[in-house]
Design a protein around this motif. Structure first.
Motif, PDB file in Angstrom:
ATOM      1  N   VAL A  24       0.823  -1.203   0.000  1.00  0.00           N
ATOM      2  CA  VAL A  24       0.000   0.000   0.000  1.00  0.00           C
ATOM      3  C   VAL A  24       0.859   1.255   0.000  1.00  0.00           C
ATOM      4  O   VAL A  24       0.610   2.193  -0.762  1.00  0.00           O
ATOM      5  CB  VAL A  24      -0.981  -0.010   1.204  1.00  0.00           C
ATOM      6  CG1 VAL A  24      -1.721   1.297   1.308  1.00  0.00           C
ATOM      7  CG2 VAL A  24      -1.938  -1.167   1.085  1.00  0.00           C
ATOM      8  N   PHE A  25       1.898   1.294   0.846  1.00  0.00           N
ATOM      9  CA  PHE A  25       2.743   2.487   0.908  1.00  0.00           C
ATOM     10  C   PHE A  25       3.390   2.773  -0.441  1.00  0.00           C
ATOM     11  O   PHE A  25       3.438   3.926  -0.893  1.00  0.00           O
ATOM     12  CB  PHE A  25       3.813   2.336   1.993  1.00  0.00           C
ATOM     13  CG  PHE A  25       4.720   3.526   2.107  1.00  0.00           C
ATOM     14  CD1 PHE A  25       4.239   4.724   2.629  1.00  0.00           C
ATOM     15  CD2 PHE A  25       6.029   3.464   1.693  1.00  0.00           C
ATOM     16  CE1 PHE A  25       5.062   5.831   2.727  1.00  0.00           C
ATOM     17  CE2 PHE A  25       6.861   4.563   1.787  1.00  0.00           C
ATOM     18  CZ  PHE A  25       6.381   5.751   2.313  1.00  0.00           C
ATOM     19  N   GLU A  30       3.774   6.101  -5.262  1.00  0.00           N
ATOM     20  CA  GLU A  30       3.823   6.155  -6.721  1.00  0.00           C
ATOM     21  C   GLU A  30       2.723   7.061  -7.270  1.00  0.00           C
ATOM     22  O   GLU A  30       2.970   7.879  -8.167  1.00  0.00           O
ATOM     23  CB  GLU A  30       3.698   4.751  -7.299  1.00  0.00           C
ATOM     24  CG  GLU A  30       4.904   3.890  -7.005  1.00  0.00           C
ATOM     25  CD  GLU A  30       4.637   2.404  -7.145  1.00  0.00           C
ATOM     26  OE1 GLU A  30       3.604   2.019  -7.758  1.00  0.00           O
ATOM     27  OE2 GLU A  30       5.454   1.621  -6.629  1.00  0.00           O
ATOM     28  N   GLU A  31       1.514   6.936  -6.741  1.00  0.00           N
ATOM     29  CA  GLU A  31       0.407   7.784  -7.188  1.00  0.00           C
ATOM     30  C   GLU A  31       0.679   9.253  -6.872  1.00  0.00           C
ATOM     31  O   GLU A  31       0.402  10.133  -7.688  1.00  0.00           O
ATOM     32  CB  GLU A  31      -0.908   7.339  -6.547  1.00  0.00           C
ATOM     33  CG  GLU A  31      -1.397   5.991  -7.017  1.00  0.00           C
ATOM     34  CD  GLU A  31      -1.793   5.978  -8.482  1.00  0.00           C
ATOM     35  OE1 GLU A  31      -2.258   7.013  -8.999  1.00  0.00           O
ATOM     36  OE2 GLU A  31      -1.622   4.925  -9.117  1.00  0.00           O
ATOM     37  N   ALA A  32       1.222   9.523  -5.685  1.00  0.00           N
ATOM     38  CA  ALA A  32       1.543  10.906  -5.305  1.00  0.00           C
ATOM     39  C   ALA A  32       2.628  11.476  -6.215  1.00  0.00           C
ATOM     40  O   ALA A  32       2.547  12.632  -6.650  1.00  0.00           O
ATOM     41  CB  ALA A  32       1.995  10.961  -3.848  1.00  0.00           C
ATOM     42  N   ALA A  33       3.632  10.681  -6.515  1.00  0.00           N
ATOM     43  CA  ALA A  33       4.714  11.139  -7.392  1.00  0.00           C
ATOM     44  C   ALA A  33       4.187  11.411  -8.801  1.00  0.00           C
ATOM     45  O   ALA A  33       4.513  12.440  -9.405  1.00  0.00           O
ATOM     46  CB  ALA A  33       5.831  10.107  -7.426  1.00  0.00           C
ATOM     47  N   ALA A  39       8.774  11.402 -12.409  1.00  0.00           N
ATOM     48  CA  ALA A  39       8.959  10.130 -13.111  1.00  0.00           C
ATOM     49  C   ALA A  39       9.085   9.037 -12.053  1.00  0.00           C
ATOM     50  O   ALA A  39       9.628   9.263 -10.978  1.00  0.00           O
ATOM     51  CB  ALA A  39      10.216  10.182 -13.963  1.00  0.00           C
ATOM     52  N   VAL A  40       8.567   7.868 -12.349  1.00  0.00           N
ATOM     53  CA  VAL A  40       8.620   6.746 -11.418  1.00  0.00           C
ATOM     54  C   VAL A  40       9.380   5.609 -12.080  1.00  0.00           C
ATOM     55  O   VAL A  40       9.105   5.244 -13.223  1.00  0.00           O
ATOM     56  CB  VAL A  40       7.202   6.272 -11.031  1.00  0.00           C
ATOM     57  CG1 VAL A  40       7.266   5.037 -10.157  1.00  0.00           C
ATOM     58  CG2 VAL A  40       6.443   7.385 -10.327  1.00  0.00           C
ATOM     59  N   GLY A  41      10.361   5.083 -11.354  1.00  0.00           N
ATOM     60  CA  GLY A  41      11.147   3.957 -11.858  1.00  0.00           C
ATOM     61  C   GLY A  41      11.005   2.765 -10.938  1.00  0.00           C
ATOM     62  O   GLY A  41      10.701   2.911  -9.762  1.00  0.00           O
ATOM     63  N   PHE A  42      11.207   1.587 -11.493  1.00  0.00           N
ATOM     64  CA  PHE A  42      11.123   0.350 -10.727  1.00  0.00           C
ATOM     65  C   PHE A  42      12.414  -0.425 -10.914  1.00  0.00           C
ATOM     66  O   PHE A  42      12.982  -0.444 -12.001  1.00  0.00           O
ATOM     67  CB  PHE A  42       9.940  -0.495 -11.195  1.00  0.00           C
ATOM     68  CG  PHE A  42       8.628   0.195 -11.026  1.00  0.00           C
ATOM     69  CD1 PHE A  42       7.952   0.143  -9.823  1.00  0.00           C
ATOM     70  CD2 PHE A  42       8.080   0.939 -12.064  1.00  0.00           C
ATOM     71  CE1 PHE A  42       6.744   0.798  -9.659  1.00  0.00           C
ATOM     72  CE2 PHE A  42       6.875   1.594 -11.917  1.00  0.00           C
ATOM     73  CZ  PHE A  42       6.207   1.529 -10.709  1.00  0.00           C
ATOM     74  N   TRP A  43      12.856  -1.078  -9.839  1.00  0.00           N
ATOM     75  CA  TRP A  43      14.079  -1.863  -9.947  1.00  0.00           C
ATOM     76  C   TRP A  43      13.816  -3.108 -10.762  1.00  0.00           C
ATOM     77  O   TRP A  43      12.684  -3.527 -10.953  1.00  0.00           O
ATOM     78  CB  TRP A  43      14.635  -2.166  -8.567  1.00  0.00           C
ATOM     79  CG  TRP A  43      13.847  -3.146  -7.739  1.00  0.00           C
ATOM     80  CD1 TRP A  43      12.506  -3.139  -7.488  1.00  0.00           C
ATOM     81  CD2 TRP A  43      14.367  -4.269  -7.050  1.00  0.00           C
ATOM     82  NE1 TRP A  43      12.164  -4.173  -6.671  1.00  0.00           N
ATOM     83  CE2 TRP A  43      13.299  -4.899  -6.387  1.00  0.00           C
ATOM     84  CE3 TRP A  43      15.635  -4.806  -6.900  1.00  0.00           C
ATOM     85  CZ2 TRP A  43      13.459  -6.031  -5.611  1.00  0.00           C
ATOM     86  CZ3 TRP A  43      15.789  -5.933  -6.115  1.00  0.00           C
ATOM     87  CH2 TRP A  43      14.713  -6.525  -5.493  1.00  0.00           C
TER      88      TRP A  43
END
Length: 101
Positions: A24-25, A30-33, A39-43
């Motif tokens: 959830v966190f 991610e939604e706030a960013a 930009a949102v990145g994922f490992w």
């Protein structure tokens, strides 16, 4: 909530999520960013490439569960020692902050 605490995010800022999207966190961050224009990145999902992912993105915000941060710090220590660098060359305040994290 972040702006009330003096944190301002917007275009040009990056969030890197080392947490599963089901948490959830992680989803809230991610939604706030995305709402702020970040930009949102994922490992890539492997501990071996985790540090590479952080270095490549240079995130403004890093979302991670505690065990991922522990692995990241261990990886940095290992690479630092393997490179032959000594902590004596690092200013005390920076060394203390890194070790406290």
């Amino acid at each position: 909530a972040l702006t009330q605490r003096g944190v301002s995010l917007g275009p040009g800022d990056y969030l890197l999520s080392l947490a599963p999207a089901a948490r959830v966190f992680a989803r809230v961050m991610e939604e706030a960013a995305l709402g702020a224009g970040c930009a949102v990145g994922f490992w890539r999902g492997t501990q071996r490439t985790m540090l590479d992912d952080v270095q490549a993105l240079e995130p403004t915000v890093l979302v991670a569960p505690p065990h991922a941060l522990t692995k990241l710090v261990q990886h940095i220590h290992t690479e630092h020692q393997a490179s032959g660098n000594s902590y004596g060359k690092v200013p005390y305040t920076q060394r203390w902050l890194f070790q406290a994290a």
